[in-house]
Each structure stands twice: as C-alpha cells, then as structure tokens.
Design a protein around this motif. Structure first.
Motif, short mmCIF file in Angstrom:
data_model
loop_
_atom_site.label_atom_id
_atom_site.label_comp_id
_atom_site.label_asym_id
_atom_site.label_seq_id
_atom_site.Cartn_x
_atom_site.Cartn_y
_atom_site.Cartn_z
N UNK A 175 0.82 -1.28 0.00
CA UNK A 175 -0.02 -0.06 -0.03
C UNK A 175 0.97 1.24 0.00
N UNK A 176 1.96 1.22 0.72
CA UNK A 176 2.85 2.51 0.87
C UNK A 176 3.40 2.67 -0.67
N UNK A 177 3.93 1.59 -1.43
CA UNK A 177 4.45 1.53 -2.50
C UNK A 177 3.35 2.02 -3.80
N UNK A 178 2.20 1.21 -3.63
CA UNK A 178 1.42 1.37 -4.93
C UNK A 178 0.34 2.68 -4.64
N UNK A 179 -0.22 2.69 -3.42
CA UNK A 179 -1.37 3.70 -3.20
C UNK A 179 -0.85 5.05 -2.67
N UNK A 180 0.33 5.06 -1.83
CA UNK A 180 0.73 6.32 -1.23
C UNK A 180 1.73 6.88 -1.82
N UNK A 181 2.88 6.36 -2.18
CA UNK A 181 3.99 6.78 -2.62
C UNK A 181 3.62 7.62 -3.96
N UNK A 182 2.97 6.97 -4.87
CA UNK A 182 2.54 7.50 -6.33
C UNK A 182 1.46 8.73 -6.17
N UNK A 183 0.93 8.77 -5.14
CA UNK A 183 -0.24 9.83 -5.01
C UNK A 183 0.24 11.11 -4.22
N UNK A 184 1.32 11.17 -3.84
CA UNK A 184 1.71 12.20 -3.13
C UNK A 184 2.97 13.11 -3.67
N UNK A 185 3.29 12.83 -5.11
CA UNK A 185 4.16 13.78 -5.55
C UNK A 185 5.73 13.35 -5.49
N UNK A 186 6.52 14.21 -5.92
CA UNK A 186 7.78 14.08 -5.71
C UNK A 186 8.22 14.65 -4.20
N UNK A 187 9.28 13.89 -3.79
CA UNK A 187 10.44 13.06 -4.30
C UNK A 187 9.63 11.24 -4.16
N UNK A 188 8.42 11.13 -3.67
CA UNK A 188 8.08 9.75 -3.14
C UNK A 188 7.85 8.90 -4.50
N UNK A 189 7.16 9.71 -5.64
CA UNK A 189 6.83 8.99 -6.93
C UNK A 189 8.18 8.61 -7.73
N UNK A 190 8.95 9.29 -7.35
CA UNK A 190 10.54 9.03 -8.19
C UNK A 190 11.04 7.87 -7.51
N UNK A 191 10.85 7.96 -6.18
CA UNK A 191 11.56 6.49 -5.58
C UNK A 191 10.83 5.33 -6.05
N UNK A 192 9.45 5.21 -6.20
CA UNK A 192 8.75 4.22 -6.62
C UNK A 192 9.14 3.86 -7.99
N UNK A 193 9.24 4.96 -8.76
CA UNK A 193 9.54 4.79 -10.30
C UNK A 193 10.89 3.92 -10.48
N UNK A 194 11.85 4.31 -9.68
CA UNK A 194 13.01 3.67 -9.62
C UNK A 194 12.97 2.24 -9.53
#
Length: 213
Positions: free
Chosen positions: A109-128
């Motif tokens: 849930x942290x990776x798929x639902x949370x990190x992607x929806x709260x912008x940078x830099x979180x989304x970038x971490x998941x993208x890597x």
C-alpha cells in the motif's frame, strides 16, 4: 526494566522497529493522515526519538519506500532460478511478486497507493523500483525469445512494451487480490500467467496476433 532494555537496544534494531511501525501506519492510514505520534506509540518509543533517528515525516516515509521497494525487488529476483525454462522463470517471478505483496500488504500500500499519489520525491522513488522490475521482466521475455528462436525476431521495443504491460497488470492484480477475500498469491499468479503466457507463447512460436487488414 523495559526502559533499561529500550536504552540498551541496538540502534539498527530500534530503527527497524520504528520503520515497521511507520510502514504499518502509512499503509493503513495514508501519508497525510498518519502522525509521528501514532508511529512512536506503535513502535513503543518517544516521538523525539523518532525524530532523532529519522529527522522528519518526509524522510521517514522516503526510508519506508526505499526499504519496501528493495524488499519487493529482491522477492521477485530471488524467486527466479536462472537456467529454468522461460515459462518457469516467469511463473516463479510472478509467484514471488504476489506472495510478497500478499504477505506485506501495508508495504505494498505504501508503494502502490501512497507514494505514487503524493508527488515528488516519493513518486520518483517508486519509479526507480518499477524500472528495475520492468528491466528484469524484459530480460525474462528476451530470454524466452532466445530460447524459442536462435535468432530472436522480437524487436527490442516490443519486448520492452510487453514487460511494461505485464508489470502494470501485475500491479493492478495485486491490488485486487489484496482486497478480495479468499484470493491466494498462487491464484493471482496463475490468473496472470494464463492471461500473459497465452500471448507470449504464441509469440515464441512465431505466431503473433495481427490486426485485421
């Protein structure tokens, strides 16, 4: 006695304890709703101690993303045995993915639902993390093509597209499996394998689908 034991607890163990609490809180409450007070209470430590070790809520969330991403990548890679047949490697990778996401729903849930929806830099971490998994699946599909054809005819761009589609389907299916009662990791992996390998198998045999003229 508990206070004495807490003071003597090794830093790495204490950090792990706080990270576990943070992943659970972020996964179940969401990044914005989660508070450092909740995390500290769940970890059994003081709020100042959480800040001392992990500086801020943003840095704590980033650390959670990195830890859970590394664990997921390792689960997928570790499930695959080099040298096995192409379909067996893909099946093993999918089993590893769905087993890990089922056993660690808060981390997923942290990776798929949370990190992607709260912008940078979180989304970038998941993208890597996602890029690493896509690259690994691309290699598996390319290996399948080499296994089927000594001179594989699948263009590199098509292989990359297939890997993107497969990973995207796995992500969506993991969300469904984790929110649908009675769906096992094996069942989810079987569903995607049946869906994906029917098409990949035809490609390996040199029988790709083509749109009507």
């Amino acid at each position: 006695m508990s206070a004495v034991k807490s003071k003597r607890m090794p830093r790495a163990v204490r950090e792990q304890q706080m990270m576990d609490a943070a992943v659970r809180t972020f996964g179940q409450r969401g990044y914005r709703a989660a508070s450092m007070d909740e995390i500290a209470e769940l970890a059994g430590v003081s709020k100042p101690l959480v800040y001392l070790y992990l500086n801020s809520k943003e840095e704590l969330f980033t650390a959670c993303i990195r830890r859970e991403a590394a664990a997921l990548v390792e689960a997928v890679r570790g499930a695959v045995t080099p040298g096995e047949s192409a379909d067996r490697q893909l099946w093993s990778g999918l089993r590893g993915f769905f087993t890990h996401t089922a056993e660690h729903p808060d981390g997923w849930a942290v990776l798929h639902a949370q990190a992607r929806t709260h912008g940078e830099p979180f989304a970038r971490e998941v993208a890597v993390m996602r890029e690493e998994i896509v690259a690994f699946v691309t290699l598996l599909i390319a290996e399948a093509a080499r296994e089927a054809h000594r001179n594989p005819s699948l263009p590199e761009r098509e292989v990359a597209g297939l890997a993107e589609a497969l990973v995207g389907a796995a992500e969506a299916l993991a969300v469904w499996a984790n929110t649908t009662e009675g769906v096992s990791a094996k069942e989810a992996a079987s569903t995607l394998m049946n869906f994906a390998w029917a098409g990949l198998g035809n490609l390996m045999r040199g029988e790709p689908w083509a749109p009507p003229k």
